[in-house]
Design a protein around this motif. Structure first.
Motif, mmCIF file in Angstrom:
data_model
loop_
_atom_site.group_PDB
_atom_site.id
_atom_site.type_symbol
_atom_site.label_atom_id
_atom_site.label_comp_id
_atom_site.label_asym_id
_atom_site.label_seq_id
_atom_site.Cartn_x
_atom_site.Cartn_y
_atom_site.Cartn_z
ATOM 1 N N ASN A 89 0.821 -1.216 0.000
ATOM 2 C CA ASN A 89 0.000 0.000 0.000
ATOM 3 C C ASN A 89 0.854 1.265 0.000
ATOM 4 N N ARG A 90 2.037 1.175 0.571
ATOM 5 C CA ARG A 90 2.943 2.333 0.590
ATOM 6 C C ARG A 90 3.747 2.460 -0.693
ATOM 7 N N HIS A 91 3.740 1.412 -1.492
ATOM 8 C CA HIS A 91 4.550 1.413 -2.718
ATOM 9 C C HIS A 91 3.684 0.966 -3.900
ATOM 10 N N PRO A 92 2.906 1.863 -4.452
ATOM 11 C CA PRO A 92 2.028 1.506 -5.572
ATOM 12 C C PRO A 92 2.777 1.099 -6.830
ATOM 13 N N GLU A 93 4.083 1.367 -6.866
ATOM 14 C CA GLU A 93 4.877 0.968 -8.038
ATOM 15 C C GLU A 93 5.284 -0.508 -7.973
ATOM 16 N N VAL A 94 4.889 -1.188 -6.896
ATOM 17 C CA VAL A 94 5.223 -2.607 -6.706
ATOM 18 C C VAL A 94 3.972 -3.454 -6.908
ATOM 19 N N GLN A 95 4.089 -4.481 -7.721
ATOM 20 C CA GLN A 95 2.985 -5.411 -7.970
ATOM 21 C C GLN A 95 3.343 -6.781 -7.416
ATOM 22 N N LEU A 96 2.435 -7.365 -6.666
ATOM 23 C CA LEU A 96 2.667 -8.688 -6.077
ATOM 24 C C LEU A 96 2.120 -9.764 -6.995
ATOM 25 N N LEU A 97 2.954 -10.719 -7.326
ATOM 26 C CA LEU A 97 2.554 -11.868 -8.136
ATOM 27 C C LEU A 97 2.532 -13.098 -7.232
ATOM 28 N N VAL A 98 1.416 -13.814 -7.232
ATOM 29 C CA VAL A 98 1.243 -14.941 -6.314
ATOM 30 C C VAL A 98 1.083 -16.240 -7.090
ATOM 31 N N LEU A 99 1.873 -17.238 -6.714
ATOM 32 C CA LEU A 99 1.780 -18.568 -7.314
ATOM 33 C C LEU A 99 1.148 -19.516 -6.301
ATOM 34 N N ALA A 100 0.013 -20.082 -6.660
ATOM 35 C CA ALA A 100 -0.690 -21.006 -5.761
ATOM 36 C C ALA A 100 -0.418 -22.463 -6.102
ATOM 37 N N GLY A 101 0.514 -22.719 -7.018
ATOM 38 C CA GLY A 101 0.828 -24.099 -7.378
ATOM 39 C C GLY A 101 -0.377 -24.804 -7.979
ATOM 40 N N SER A 102 -0.615 -26.014 -7.538
ATOM 41 C CA SER A 102 -1.738 -26.806 -8.053
ATOM 42 C C SER A 102 -3.002 -26.620 -7.219
ATOM 43 N N ASN A 103 -2.959 -25.691 -6.265
ATOM 44 C CA ASN A 103 -4.089 -25.490 -5.355
ATOM 45 C C ASN A 103 -5.090 -24.522 -5.976
ATOM 46 N N ALA A 104 -5.991 -25.077 -6.787
ATOM 47 C CA ALA A 104 -6.971 -24.247 -7.499
ATOM 48 C C ALA A 104 -7.901 -23.525 -6.537
ATOM 49 N N GLY A 105 -8.248 -24.172 -5.430
ATOM 50 C CA GLY A 105 -9.123 -23.547 -4.447
ATOM 51 C C GLY A 105 -8.482 -22.325 -3.817
ATOM 52 N N MET A 106 -7.195 -22.437 -3.483
ATOM 53 C CA MET A 106 -6.477 -21.303 -2.913
ATOM 54 C C MET A 106 -6.385 -20.159 -3.915
ATOM 55 N N ARG A 107 -6.126 -20.490 -5.174
ATOM 56 C CA ARG A 107 -6.048 -19.449 -6.194
ATOM 57 C C ARG A 107 -7.388 -18.707 -6.321
ATOM 58 N N ALA A 108 -8.476 -19.454 -6.316
ATOM 59 C CA ALA A 108 -9.802 -18.826 -6.437
ATOM 60 C C ALA A 108 -10.078 -17.898 -5.257
ATOM 61 N N ARG A 109 -9.697 -18.330 -4.048
ATOM 62 C CA ARG A 109 -9.921 -17.499 -2.857
ATOM 63 C C ARG A 109 -9.079 -16.224 -2.905
ATOM 64 N N ILE A 110 -7.843 -16.360 -3.365
ATOM 65 C CA ILE A 110 -6.961 -15.185 -3.453
ATOM 66 C C ILE A 110 -7.467 -14.223 -4.522
ATOM 67 N N ASP A 111 -7.896 -14.775 -5.657
ATOM 68 C CA ASP A 111 -8.453 -13.920 -6.719
ATOM 69 C C ASP A 111 -9.654 -13.129 -6.219
ATOM 70 N N ALA A 112 -10.535 -13.815 -5.515
ATOM 71 C CA ALA A 112 -11.755 -13.167 -5.026
ATOM 72 C C ALA A 112 -11.469 -12.123 -3.962
ATOM 73 N N LYS A 113 -10.447 -12.364 -3.156
ATOM 74 C CA LYS A 113 -10.181 -11.500 -2.008
ATOM 75 C C LYS A 113 -9.266 -10.319 -2.328
ATOM 76 N N TYR A 114 -8.304 -10.528 -3.249
ATOM 77 C CA TYR A 114 -7.269 -9.524 -3.423
ATOM 78 C C TYR A 114 -7.151 -8.927 -4.823
ATOM 79 N N THR A 115 -7.586 -9.627 -5.853
ATOM 80 C CA THR A 115 -7.366 -9.141 -7.212
ATOM 81 C C THR A 115 -8.122 -7.830 -7.438
ATOM 82 N N THR A 116 -7.411 -6.885 -8.025
ATOM 83 C CA THR A 116 -8.024 -5.591 -8.313
ATOM 84 C C THR A 116 -8.008 -5.337 -9.809
ATOM 85 N N GLY A 117 -8.870 -4.425 -10.260
ATOM 86 C CA GLY A 117 -8.857 -4.023 -11.667
ATOM 87 C C GLY A 117 -9.703 -4.947 -12.527
#
Length: 260
Positions: A232-260
């Protein structure tokens, strides 16, 4: 040279490292076989061991954490009162099958990327079986519980900074080799940063932080929470998240954090 590489499917890292070693040995002209020792009891057994472990980590991570802490406590107890752990004793049937396999195959070297397979080999040694050189490759950035139960000729670890954790587990310092964790040759193919950003659809004007939870996406939500104030203090930084084979975790992260 005939090489036998042992791994188990309790997470992808062990198998990925084992496959990297196998590919490297094959490129150098050696014959390398990759084997899940539990499959010697039938592929169903190997699949069950792997799937049970993965389901526990994914569905009840707190239980996994409790079991892991118990393993650390048990390891400390073993330092005062030497005895075999239940995990070691669990390997007895698989060790018998592995003994039969080794007597037939006669490899020149055995490499294991998993503590369970390492315990099987140690059990065979303790029973008087003469083995070729055994190399244990640690795929974690610390000494996990029961590593001290693996008797090997050398222990390959991820970095020199973590050697002390393996020494603390009772392993001889002269046997610990900080050579790193084996990875696929594909990671040697480098691209320029602009080309990589273009291929991945990333904005090259931003800085990128990659967060990985391994093949099972373990611990990602907590790590994201820790990083959010910095992001939040560094808008020039983008976080990339790898959830591996955990499709459920990826869906939860997408729903909770993905913007735009």
């Amino acid at each position: 040279m005939e090489a036998l590489i042992l791994s188990c499917s309790t997470g992808g890292g062990h198998n990925a490292a084992a496959k990297a070693v196998q590919a490297c040995l094959s490129r150098k002209g050696h014959h390398a076989i990759l084997l899940d020792p539990y499959s010697l009891q039938g592929q169903e057994v190997a699949d069950k061991v792997g799937s049970t472990y993965i389901e526990v980590v994914r569905r009840v991570p707190r239980l996994f954490g409790v079991v892991y802490k118990a393993g650390e406590w048990y390891t400390k107890l073993q330092e005062r009162f030497p005895h075999h752990s239940p995990v070691y004793l669990f390997q007895r049937k698989s060790a018998r099958k592995l003994r039969d396999y080794l007597q037939k195959s006669q490899p020149d070297i055995i490499i294991t990327t998993h503590v369970f397979a390492g315990e099987m080999l140690t059990m065979l040694q303790n029973q008087g079986m003469k083995l070729p050189p055994v190399v244990y490759i640690a795929t974690d950035y610390t000494s996990i519980p029961f590593t001290q139960e693996v008797s090997a000729d050398c222990y390959v670890v991820g970095h020199r900074d973590i050697m002390k954790s393996f020494e603390a587990a009772g392993l001889p310092r002269w046997k610990i080799l900080p050579y790193g964790i084996p990875v696929s040759e594909a990671f040697q193919n480098r691209r320029s940063r602009p080309d990589a950003c273009k291929a991945l659809g990333l904005d090259p004007s931003l800085r990128h932080v990659l967060l990985s939870g391994g093949s099972m996406g373990f611990g990602l939500d907590g790590m994201i929470q820790l990083l959010l104030p910095v992001l939040n203090r560094h808008p020039e930084v983008q976080l990339l998240v790898l959830a591996g084979s955990n499709a459920g975790m990826r869906a939860r992260i997408d729903a909770k954090y993905t913007t735009g």
